[in-house]
Design a protein around this motif. Structure first.
Motif, mmCIF file in Angstrom:
data_model
loop_
_atom_site.group_PDB
_atom_site.id
_atom_site.type_symbol
_atom_site.label_atom_id
_atom_site.label_comp_id
_atom_site.label_asym_id
_atom_site.label_seq_id
_atom_site.Cartn_x
_atom_site.Cartn_y
_atom_site.Cartn_z
ATOM 1 N N GLY A 113 50.406 110.062 25.874
ATOM 2 C CA GLY A 113 49.094 109.515 25.576
ATOM 3 C C GLY A 113 48.171 109.562 26.767
ATOM 4 O O GLY A 113 48.585 109.858 27.888
ATOM 5 N N GLY A 114 46.906 109.305 26.502
ATOM 6 C CA GLY A 114 45.931 109.307 27.580
ATOM 7 C C GLY A 114 44.609 108.713 27.145
ATOM 8 O O GLY A 114 44.357 108.519 25.958
ATOM 9 N N PRO A 127 56.744 109.359 28.892
ATOM 10 C CA PRO A 127 57.845 108.476 28.462
ATOM 11 C C PRO A 127 58.360 107.577 29.589
ATOM 12 O O PRO A 127 58.824 106.469 29.348
ATOM 13 N N GLU A 128 58.249 108.046 30.834
ATOM 14 C CA GLU A 128 58.763 107.267 31.969
ATOM 15 C C GLU A 128 57.710 106.399 32.650
ATOM 16 O O GLU A 128 58.041 105.473 33.380
ATOM 17 N N VAL A 129 56.425 106.714 32.470
ATOM 18 C CA VAL A 129 55.364 106.047 33.224
ATOM 19 C C VAL A 129 54.330 105.469 32.259
ATOM 20 O O VAL A 129 53.862 106.154 31.357
ATOM 21 N N GLU A 130 53.963 104.187 32.470
ATOM 22 C CA GLU A 130 52.913 103.548 31.689
ATOM 23 C C GLU A 130 51.579 104.250 31.923
ATOM 24 O O GLU A 130 51.418 104.978 32.904
ATOM 25 N N LEU A 131 50.605 103.977 31.078
ATOM 26 C CA LEU A 131 49.273 104.533 31.217
ATOM 27 C C LEU A 131 48.710 104.191 32.589
ATOM 28 O O LEU A 131 48.684 103.020 32.985
ATOM 29 N N ARG A 132 48.293 105.217 33.355
ATOM 30 C CA ARG A 132 47.735 104.994 34.684
ATOM 31 C C ARG A 132 46.779 106.130 35.044
ATOM 32 O O ARG A 132 46.900 107.242 34.518
#
Length: 74
Positions: free
Chosen positions: A12-13, A33-38
């Motif tokens: 997502g983005g 999958p490994e990193v939250e939205l940033r």
């Protein structure tokens, strides 16, 4: 989300645009999958020509511009 087999996972983005003191600001956020939205990319765009400059240049373009993949509009 569509991507090539060689691309990294992307779930997502978001994009945020803002007009601040005559400058355009932009930030892109990405989630995997490994990193939250940033945030992963940003830009600060400054106006370097006036609308009058653009109009003058457009009027000076020849009518038979070659099709080289760059679009100019009068």
């Amino acid at each position: 989300v569509a991507r090539t087999a060689a691309s990294r996972p992307y779930t997502g983005g978001k994009r945020l645009y803002g007009y601040v003191k005559s400058d355009l600001m932009w930030v892109g956020e990405k989630q995997t999958p490994e990193v939250e939205l940033r945030p992963y990319m940003s830009a600060h765009l400054k106006k370097v020509v006036t609308p009058e400059d653009v109009e003058r240049w457009a009027k000076a373009l020849p009518d038979d511009m070659p099709d080289d993949g760059i679009a100019f509009f009068k």
